[in-house]
Design a protein around this motif. Structure first.
Motif, PDB file in Angstrom:
ATOM      1  N   CYS A 145      38.850  44.072  36.252  1.00 10.82           N
ATOM      2  CA  CYS A 145      39.098  43.519  37.619  1.00 10.82           C
ATOM      3  C   CYS A 145      37.787  43.120  38.569  1.00 10.82           C
ATOM      4  O   CYS A 145      36.975  43.857  38.702  1.00 10.82           O
ATOM      5  CB  CYS A 145      39.641  44.969  38.264  1.00 10.82           C
ATOM      6  SG  CYS A 145      40.332  44.651  40.136  1.00 10.82           S
ATOM      7  N   LEU A 146      38.184  41.971  39.309  1.00 13.07           N
ATOM      8  CA  LEU A 146      37.349  41.212  39.839  1.00 13.07           C
ATOM      9  C   LEU A 146      37.565  41.775  41.652  1.00 13.07           C
ATOM     10  O   LEU A 146      36.690  41.483  42.418  1.00 13.07           O
ATOM     11  CB  LEU A 146      37.321  39.905  39.866  1.00 13.07           C
ATOM     12  CG  LEU A 146      37.085  39.274  38.339  1.00 13.07           C
ATOM     13  CD1 LEU A 146      37.351  37.628  38.563  1.00 13.07           C
ATOM     14  CD2 LEU A 146      35.445  39.445  38.375  1.00 13.07           C
ATOM     15  N   GLY A 147      38.579  42.256  41.705  1.00 10.06           N
ATOM     16  CA  GLY A 147      39.025  42.519  43.241  1.00 10.06           C
ATOM     17  C   GLY A 147      39.039  41.540  43.993  1.00 10.06           C
ATOM     18  O   GLY A 147      39.175  41.340  45.108  1.00 10.06           O
ATOM     19  N   CYS A 148      39.803  40.353  43.240  1.00  9.99           N
ATOM     20  CA  CYS A 148      40.332  39.341  44.028  1.00  9.99           C
ATOM     21  C   CYS A 148      41.502  39.347  45.141  1.00  9.99           C
ATOM     22  O   CYS A 148      41.733  38.645  45.759  1.00  9.99           O
ATOM     23  CB  CYS A 148      40.558  37.998  43.010  1.00  9.99           C
ATOM     24  SG  CYS A 148      41.991  38.274  42.082  1.00  9.99           S
ATOM     25  N   GLY A 149      42.124  40.389  44.776  1.00  7.12           N
ATOM     26  CA  GLY A 149      43.498  40.647  45.706  1.00  7.12           C
ATOM     27  C   GLY A 149      44.782  40.075  45.519  1.00  7.12           C
ATOM     28  O   GLY A 149      45.643  39.995  46.221  1.00  7.12           O
ATOM     29  N   VAL A 150      44.755  39.356  44.305  1.00  6.66           N
ATOM     30  CA  VAL A 150      46.033  38.420  44.081  1.00  6.66           C
ATOM     31  C   VAL A 150      46.996  39.518  43.798  1.00  6.66           C
ATOM     32  O   VAL A 150      48.354  39.281  44.338  1.00  6.66           O
ATOM     33  CB  VAL A 150      45.924  37.873  42.676  1.00  6.66           C
ATOM     34  CG1 VAL A 150      47.341  37.145  42.201  1.00  6.66           C
ATOM     35  CG2 VAL A 150      45.141  36.517  42.745  1.00  6.66           C
ATOM     36  N   CYS A 151      47.043  40.755  43.170  1.00  4.41           N
ATOM     37  CA  CYS A 151      47.997  41.804  42.959  1.00  4.41           C
ATOM     38  C   CYS A 151      48.490  42.357  44.447  1.00  4.41           C
ATOM     39  O   CYS A 151      49.678  42.498  44.647  1.00  4.41           O
ATOM     40  CB  CYS A 151      47.468  42.894  42.145  1.00  4.41           C
ATOM     41  SG  CYS A 151      45.998  43.608  42.864  1.00  4.41           S
TER      42      CYS A 151
ATOM     43  N   GLY B  56      49.953  37.339  37.566  1.00  7.93           N
ATOM     44  CA  GLY B  56      49.190  36.562  38.237  1.00  7.93           C
ATOM     45  C   GLY B  56      47.691  36.880  38.382  1.00  7.93           C
ATOM     46  O   GLY B  56      46.723  36.161  38.769  1.00  7.93           O
ATOM     47  N   CYS B  57      47.272  37.931  37.715  1.00  8.02           N
ATOM     48  CA  CYS B  57      45.872  38.645  37.627  1.00  8.02           C
ATOM     49  C   CYS B  57      45.004  37.579  37.031  1.00  8.02           C
ATOM     50  O   CYS B  57      45.421  37.199  35.736  1.00  8.02           O
ATOM     51  CB  CYS B  57      45.891  39.833  36.908  1.00  8.02           C
ATOM     52  SG  CYS B  57      44.076  40.534  37.138  1.00  8.02           S
ATOM     53  N   PRO B  58      44.018  37.027  37.456  1.00 10.78           N
ATOM     54  CA  PRO B  58      43.277  36.157  36.768  1.00 10.78           C
ATOM     55  C   PRO B  58      42.435  36.202  35.595  1.00 10.78           C
ATOM     56  O   PRO B  58      42.056  35.838  34.854  1.00 10.78           O
ATOM     57  CB  PRO B  58      42.313  35.276  37.982  1.00 10.78           C
ATOM     58  CG  PRO B  58      42.213  36.355  38.961  1.00 10.78           C
ATOM     59  CD  PRO B  58      43.582  37.232  38.913  1.00 10.78           C
ATOM     60  N   THR B  59      42.125  37.601  35.392  1.00 10.49           N
ATOM     61  CA  THR B  59      41.063  38.128  34.519  1.00 10.49           C
ATOM     62  C   THR B  59      42.321  39.168  33.548  1.00 10.49           C
ATOM     63  O   THR B  59      41.478  39.494  32.810  1.00 10.49           O
ATOM     64  CB  THR B  59      40.347  39.290  35.010  1.00 10.49           C
ATOM     65  OG1 THR B  59      40.874  40.291  35.730  1.00 10.49           O
ATOM     66  CG2 THR B  59      39.248  38.387  36.125  1.00 10.49           C
ATOM     67  N   GLY B  60      43.537  39.375  33.599  1.00 11.27           N
ATOM     68  CA  GLY B  60      44.243  40.096  32.943  1.00 11.27           C
ATOM     69  C   GLY B  60      43.808  41.621  33.053  1.00 11.27           C
ATOM     70  O   GLY B  60      43.925  42.503  32.076  1.00 11.27           O
ATOM     71  N   ALA B  61      43.501  41.996  34.068  1.00 10.12           N
ATOM     72  CA  ALA B  61      42.940  43.340  34.314  1.00 10.12           C
ATOM     73  C   ALA B  61      44.136  44.417  34.505  1.00 10.12           C
ATOM     74  O   ALA B  61      44.121  45.521  34.510  1.00 10.12           O
ATOM     75  CB  ALA B  61      42.051  43.423  35.554  1.00 10.12           C
ATOM     76  N   LEU B  62      45.649  43.840  34.973  1.00 12.89           N
ATOM     77  CA  LEU B  62      46.691  44.529  34.863  1.00 12.89           C
ATOM     78  C   LEU B  62      47.633  44.519  33.819  1.00 12.89           C
ATOM     79  O   LEU B  62      47.688  43.355  32.956  1.00 12.89           O
ATOM     80  CB  LEU B  62      47.352  44.108  36.154  1.00 12.89           C
ATOM     81  CG  LEU B  62      46.393  43.965  37.443  1.00 12.89           C
ATOM     82  CD1 LEU B  62      47.438  43.358  38.800  1.00 12.89           C
ATOM     83  CD2 LEU B  62      45.960  45.361  37.994  1.00 12.89           C
TER      84      LEU B  62
END
Length: 79
Positions: free
Chosen positions: A13-19, A54-60
């Protein structure tokens, strides 16, 4: 989303806030900026799925209870 939850890979998780943007009633960011899935979620299932997708890193990742394995497999085929 009976029988479903969302797992967060904190290392990814990059913490970008997309979620949070897609499903603000089901996700928040903690003090470190990491995604947190709220229980119970307050958004419709399609919005939660959109947040996961939509998570750009696939963290979810959607995780289903054993009774829902077939539904999860169907969802993962569509992704």
């Amino acid at each position: 989303m009976a029988g479903w939850t969302v797992e967060v890979d904190r290392a990814a998780c990059l913490g970008c806030g997309v979620c949070v943007a897609y499903a603000p009633g089901s996700f928040e960011q903690d003090d470190e900026g990491q995604a947190v899935f709220l229980d119970p979620p307050a958004d419709p299932e399609p919005d939660i799925r959109m947040a996961v997708d939509g998570c750009p890193t696939g963290a979810l990742r959607l995780s289903a209870a054993a009774a829902d394995d077939r539904d999860r497999a169907d969802y993962e085929k569509k992704a």
